[in-house]
Scaffold this active site. Structure first.
Site, PDB file in Angstrom:
ATOM      1  N   TYR A   1     -39.079  11.386 -37.335  1.00  0.00           N
ATOM      2  CA  TYR A   1     -38.408  12.495 -37.923  1.00  0.00           C
ATOM      3  C   TYR A   1     -36.920  12.584 -38.008  1.00  0.00           C
ATOM      4  O   TYR A   1     -36.361  12.552 -38.864  1.00  0.00           O
ATOM      5  CB  TYR A   1     -38.923  13.836 -37.089  1.00  0.00           C
ATOM      6  CG  TYR A   1     -38.000  15.005 -37.142  1.00  0.00           C
ATOM      7  CD1 TYR A   1     -37.959  15.745 -38.107  1.00  0.00           C
ATOM      8  CD2 TYR A   1     -37.080  14.978 -35.812  1.00  0.00           C
ATOM      9  CE1 TYR A   1     -36.983  16.915 -38.013  1.00  0.00           C
ATOM     10  CE2 TYR A   1     -36.165  16.009 -35.937  1.00  0.00           C
ATOM     11  CZ  TYR A   1     -36.054  17.073 -37.075  1.00  0.00           C
ATOM     12  OH  TYR A   1     -35.083  18.037 -36.968  1.00  0.00           O
TER      13      TYR A   1
ATOM     14  N   LYS B   1     -33.576  12.324 -40.918  1.00  0.00           N
ATOM     15  CA  LYS B   1     -32.514  12.816 -41.061  1.00  0.00           C
ATOM     16  C   LYS B   1     -31.067  11.941 -41.069  1.00  0.00           C
ATOM     17  O   LYS B   1     -30.274  12.216 -42.087  1.00  0.00           O
ATOM     18  CB  LYS B   1     -32.082  13.735 -39.914  1.00  0.00           C
ATOM     19  CG  LYS B   1     -33.326  15.015 -39.369  1.00  0.00           C
ATOM     20  CD  LYS B   1     -33.203  16.123 -40.593  1.00  0.00           C
ATOM     21  CE  LYS B   1     -34.023  17.099 -40.247  1.00  0.00           C
ATOM     22  NZ  LYS B   1     -34.265  18.141 -41.454  1.00  0.00           N
TER      23      LYS B   1
ATOM     24  N   SER C   1     -29.618  17.191 -38.193  1.00  0.00           N
ATOM     25  CA  SER C   1     -29.980  17.675 -36.896  1.00  0.00           C
ATOM     26  C   SER C   1     -29.243  16.567 -35.857  1.00  0.00           C
ATOM     27  O   SER C   1     -28.696  15.497 -36.152  1.00  0.00           O
ATOM     28  CB  SER C   1     -31.406  17.095 -36.597  1.00  0.00           C
ATOM     29  OG  SER C   1     -31.702  17.120 -35.047  1.00  0.00           O
TER      30      SER C   1
HETATM   31  C1  UD1 Z   1     -36.406  18.866 -30.794  1.00  0.00           C
HETATM   32  C2  UD1 Z   1     -35.836  17.585 -31.698  1.00  0.00           C
HETATM   33  C3  UD1 Z   1     -34.666  18.002 -32.661  1.00  0.00           C
HETATM   34  C4  UD1 Z   1     -35.071  19.146 -33.339  1.00  0.00           C
HETATM   35  C5  UD1 Z   1     -35.371  20.208 -32.622  1.00  0.00           C
HETATM   36  C6  UD1 Z   1     -35.806  21.588 -33.278  1.00  0.00           C
HETATM   37  C7  UD1 Z   1     -35.640  15.261 -30.980  1.00  0.00           C
HETATM   38  C8  UD1 Z   1     -35.367  14.108 -29.836  1.00  0.00           C
HETATM   39  N1  UD1 Z   1     -35.631  16.466 -30.810  1.00  0.00           N
HETATM   40  O1  UD1 Z   1     -35.122  18.885 -29.862  1.00  0.00           O
HETATM   41  O2  UD1 Z   1     -34.388  16.860 -33.249  1.00  0.00           O
HETATM   42  O3  UD1 Z   1     -33.893  19.419 -34.311  1.00  0.00           O
HETATM   43  O4  UD1 Z   1     -36.553  19.685 -31.718  1.00  0.00           O
HETATM   44  O5  UD1 Z   1     -35.554  22.624 -32.597  1.00  0.00           O
HETATM   45  O6  UD1 Z   1     -35.764  14.792 -31.961  1.00  0.00           O
HETATM   46  N2  UD1 Z   1     -39.541  21.765 -23.178  1.00  0.00           N
HETATM   47  C9  UD1 Z   1     -40.296  21.797 -21.914  1.00  0.00           C
HETATM   48  N3  UD1 Z   1     -41.572  22.282 -22.399  1.00  0.00           N
HETATM   49  C10 UD1 Z   1     -42.071  22.815 -23.666  1.00  0.00           C
HETATM   50  C11 UD1 Z   1     -41.216  22.385 -24.705  1.00  0.00           C
HETATM   51  C12 UD1 Z   1     -39.982  21.686 -24.553  1.00  0.00           C
HETATM   52  O7  UD1 Z   1     -39.838  21.651 -21.056  1.00  0.00           O
HETATM   53  O8  UD1 Z   1     -43.415  22.991 -23.755  1.00  0.00           O
HETATM   54  C13 UD1 Z   1     -38.305  20.945 -22.799  1.00  0.00           C
HETATM   55  C14 UD1 Z   1     -37.983  19.615 -23.607  1.00  0.00           C
HETATM   56  O9  UD1 Z   1     -38.465  18.687 -22.764  1.00  0.00           O
HETATM   57  C15 UD1 Z   1     -36.512  19.700 -24.056  1.00  0.00           C
HETATM   58  C16 UD1 Z   1     -36.266  21.019 -23.999  1.00  0.00           C
HETATM   59  O10 UD1 Z   1     -37.245  21.814 -23.405  1.00  0.00           O
HETATM   60  O11 UD1 Z   1     -35.720  19.362 -22.521  1.00  0.00           O
HETATM   61  C17 UD1 Z   1     -36.099  21.666 -25.558  1.00  0.00           C
HETATM   62  O12 UD1 Z   1     -37.328  21.050 -26.166  1.00  0.00           O
HETATM   63  P1  UD1 Z   1     -37.426  21.294 -27.579  1.00  0.00           P
HETATM   64  O13 UD1 Z   1     -37.235  22.616 -27.998  1.00  0.00           O
HETATM   65  O14 UD1 Z   1     -38.626  20.495 -28.269  1.00  0.00           O
HETATM   66  O15 UD1 Z   1     -35.999  20.603 -28.517  1.00  0.00           O
HETATM   67  P2  UD1 Z   1     -35.572  19.307 -28.521  1.00  0.00           P
HETATM   68  O16 UD1 Z   1     -36.406  18.262 -28.070  1.00  0.00           O
HETATM   69  O17 UD1 Z   1     -34.295  19.232 -27.566  1.00  0.00           O
END
Ligand code: UD1
Length: 331
Positions: free
Chosen positions: A148, A152, A124
């Protein structure tokens, strides 16, 4: 060539099995359905029209893995099986360290014993930590933000040390950015149990009405619209990246970013979803989520140069395919 895919019933695993079969590989799947459903297997068969051998197995168990290798001549392995909920890993670090590390040790050991010399690992972008952007494979890694992510990074080191100690055992570490979307057929896709942690499945469930409103975590980041920026990659592009990595795998240890090379904001993704599917997503701004970085995306040039792979699908494709799967899905 016969490829063992661990976690082959999961989100990225199932799409990769379809891509492998379509590229002519024989596939053996090992999965314990800890975060997936048996129906996925039938749907993969419907897509490809081809069969595979399936083991309902926990790959942390040496005897079960030994049985797979004894019964099949495995030429290569793609290891997806693992826990992946960031928040849960902070609450239950030992669950993550024991499962995610033990499986790699057991599988790498079986490969060495049985002369299987290709190991592709599902890593990742989280291993880069808070680093300069775009993230490039040549960068020294920084501390990850949760257990997590740490599993990785440690798995990358376990496999690197093992390849260095065993000439002929070749490892590709694939660092995914944010996989989204679903197979174009609508038959397989991302189907998290409970309330989704990740953005795209959350949006899809709000679209369906299963969840009321999307919370956008933070609108005061130093980005163009204040929301976080990520590199969203269509899961079928990602799956095809695995096929390319297997086919062109260099000797020893190689590392590839699998991303589009472009970052878009949370708000841009939500807007793209609304436009692509002609609907409105109820949303509100909420406080920042702990551990989120403001912005990152891939330098994806190495995979193009060495594997001849790059993404083909657009953000609109991601949004349309994610919604098609969510609609078809019975929940
Ligand atoms: C996370 C993990 C990454 C993993 C990936 C799987 C970390 C820090 N992040 O990435 O390792 O590979 O998931 O896809 O380990 N968001 C919202 N509302 C929501 C959900 C998310 O605003 O309900 C925003 C988050 O704040 C972020 C973006 O959407 O800015 C993407 O979030 P998410 O899909 O959870 O992925 P990551 O955190 O980037």
């Amino acid at each position: 060539m016969k490829i063992l895919v661990t976690g082959g019933a999961g989100f990225i695993g199932s799409h990769t099995v379809a891509a492998l079969q379509q590229a002519g590989y024989d596939v053996v799947i090992a999965d314990n359905f800890s975060n997936s459903k048996p129906a996925v297997l039938e749907n993969i068969r419907k897509i490809t029209g081809r069969d595979f051998k399936f083991y309902e197995t926990d790959v942390t168990d040496t005897a079960s893995v030994e049985k797979i290798f004894a019964e099949n001549k495995i030429d290569g392995i793609i290891h997806f099986a693992g826990f992946k909920a960031v928040g849960e890993s902070v609450e239950l670090p030992l669950k993550y360290y024991s499962n995610n590390l033990q499986s790699t040790v057991v599988l790498a050991d079986a490969c060495i014993k049985h002369g299987c010399n290709k190991f592709v690992f599902s890593s990742s972008a989280t291993v880069y930590g808070d680093n300069d952007i775009p993230f490039a494979e040549t960068m020294p890694l920084k501390k990850t933000t949760n257990p997590y992510g740490e599993t990785k990074a440690i798995n990358e080191r376990i496999l690197t040390d093992t390849a260095n100690a065993n000439k002929g055992f070749n490892v590709a570490l694939l660092r995914y950015f944010n996989p989204v979307g679903a197979h174009e057929s609508g038959l397989i896709g991302e189907d998290p149990q409970g309330i989704p942690n990740n953005l795209m499945p959350y949006i899809a469930r709000v679209a369906k009405g299963t969840l009321k409103k999307l919370s956008i975590f933070g609108n005061d980041y130093p980005t163009k619209d204040g929301t976080c920026i990520r590199d969203y990659i269509h899961v079928m592009d990602l799956a095809e990246g695995h096929v390319a990595a297997l086919a062109k795998m260099p000797q020893g240890v190689s590392v590839y970013n699998l991303g589009t090379g472009k970052g878009i904001s949370v708000l841009e993704l939500v807007t793209a979803f609304e436009k692509a599917n002609n609907l409105t997503i109820p949303k509100k701004f909420a406080p920042r989520r702990a551990g989120d970085l403001a912005e990152y995306y891939a330098d994806a040039s190495k995979a193009l140069r060495e594997l001849g792979w790059q993404t083909k699908r657009t953000v609109e494709d991601c949004c349309r395919d994610a919604w098609r799967f969510e609609k078809n899905n019975s929940k």
